[in-house]
Design an enzyme around this catalytic site. Structure first.
Site, PDB file in Angstrom:
ATOM      1  N   HIS A 121      11.007  38.951  84.990  1.00 29.32           N
ATOM      2  CA  HIS A 121      12.418  38.687  84.666  1.00 29.32           C
ATOM      3  C   HIS A 121      13.151  37.387  85.326  1.00 29.32           C
ATOM      4  O   HIS A 121      12.894  36.757  86.344  1.00 29.32           O
ATOM      5  CB  HIS A 121      13.420  39.684  85.128  1.00 29.32           C
ATOM      6  CG  HIS A 121      13.409  39.934  86.676  1.00 29.32           C
ATOM      7  ND1 HIS A 121      14.237  39.292  87.494  1.00 29.32           N
ATOM      8  CD2 HIS A 121      12.431  40.621  87.504  1.00 29.32           C
ATOM      9  CE1 HIS A 121      14.037  39.679  88.776  1.00 29.32           C
ATOM     10  NE2 HIS A 121      12.945  40.579  88.678  1.00 29.32           N
ATOM     11  N   ASP A 122      13.858  36.621  84.162  1.00 28.92           N
ATOM     12  CA  ASP A 122      14.564  35.454  84.717  1.00 28.92           C
ATOM     13  C   ASP A 122      13.778  34.107  84.915  1.00 28.92           C
ATOM     14  O   ASP A 122      14.177  33.276  85.399  1.00 28.92           O
ATOM     15  CB  ASP A 122      15.628  35.738  85.860  1.00 28.92           C
ATOM     16  CG  ASP A 122      16.493  36.783  85.672  1.00 28.92           C
ATOM     17  OD1 ASP A 122      17.293  37.066  84.652  1.00 28.92           O
ATOM     18  OD2 ASP A 122      16.361  38.116  86.228  1.00 28.92           O
ATOM     19  N   GLY A 139      10.075  37.156  89.818  1.00 27.42           N
ATOM     20  CA  GLY A 139      11.324  37.060  89.031  1.00 27.42           C
ATOM     21  C   GLY A 139      12.047  35.502  89.539  1.00 27.42           C
ATOM     22  O   GLY A 139      11.728  35.157  90.846  1.00 27.42           O
TER      23      GLY A 139
END
Length: 260
Positions: A121-122, A139
């Site tokens: 994520h991200d 992340g």
């Protein structure tokens, strides 16, 4: 519709260009958008609020747009945005963003993700990046243009890898990797300028010479980081100001310390 295999399951709300090809037994969710000329192989799952650009090649058994592997995720409407002409080999996993960041996982264009690559994520990927087999990005990792990450390498959350950097095989990357540098070993260490990569990308001998001076002032002059930044700034005016500024901007934004 002849480009869509009859066993593929595509939600009626999904937006696929008429030139998109989809292989057998692939599942595409309602919030997915896919641009012209992208080819999706068999047995893939593309879900979530995922936008995929033009000319991508997605091989079999990829999972794209699944929810983050983050216990704080509570179903927020986060996104995955992928650019153009990327290649995703088998068994890549790419997750949505989280509300704790900007809510978007973002991949640029012309990247090669080899088999079993994980993008958490991200993550922010630039352009022309190579991630070799089993490279794993945690992340919030940021990777600059033209970087290469070797096979079986793991990158710690929030780490930044600069443009034109190269991480060697099985790198354990827990600190930021400055632009232009080659790092490898266990523990990870900066070895030299990625001169071969720079030559392949058309860097002149003069630019590479300045970048080697950047490396010397950052790693070979027994200076503190602050003193190194001042010494690197003095290299402006020698025909490689954009490279000097790239390094200085990276060092100013480093949050986990740099690989030494």
């Amino acid at each position: 519709m002849s480009l869509i295999h009859p066993t593929a399951i595509i939600d009626p709300a999904a937006q696929l260009d008429s030139s998109v090809a989809v292989g057998a037994y692939t599942l595409i969710g309602p919030h997915v958008r896919i641009g012209a000329g992208t080819v999706v192989g068999p047995h893939c799952v593309i879900e979530g609020r995922t936008s995929i650009g033009a000319g991508n090649k997605i091989f079999q058994f990829n999972s794209i747009g699944a929810v983050p592997q983050d216990m704080k995720y509570a179903g927020e409407p986060t996104e995955l945005v992928i650019g153009d002409r990327n290649t995703f080999r088998e068994f890549c996993t790419i997750n949505l963003g989280t509300a704790q960041d900007e809510g978007v996982t973002r991949l640029g264009s012309d990247n090669l993700l080899m088999a079993y690559v994980h993008i958490a994520h991200d993550v922010r990927l630039g352009n022309h990046i190579v991630l070799a087999n089993n490279a794993t990005l945690a992340g919030h990792v940021h990777v600059g243009d033209w970087a290469t990450i070797g096979g079986l390498s793991g990158v710690h959350q929030f780490v930044k890898i600069g443009a034109h950097a190269m991480v060697g095989f099985q790198g354990h990357v827990a600190q930021d990797v400055p632009p232009f540098m080659t790092v490898d070993g266990n523990p990870l260490a900066a070895r030299a300028v990625n001169a071969v990569g720079l030559k392949r990308r058309g860097f002149s001998a003069e630019r590479i010479a300045v970048i080697k001076q950047i490396h010397k002032r950052l790693y070979r002059s027994s200076l503190t980081l602050e003193q190194s930044q001042q010494a690197i700034a003095e290299l402006r005016g020698q025909g490689a100001d954009e490279d000097v500024d790239l390094m200085l901007n990276f060092l100013a934004a480093a949050t986990r310390g740099i690989v030494r």
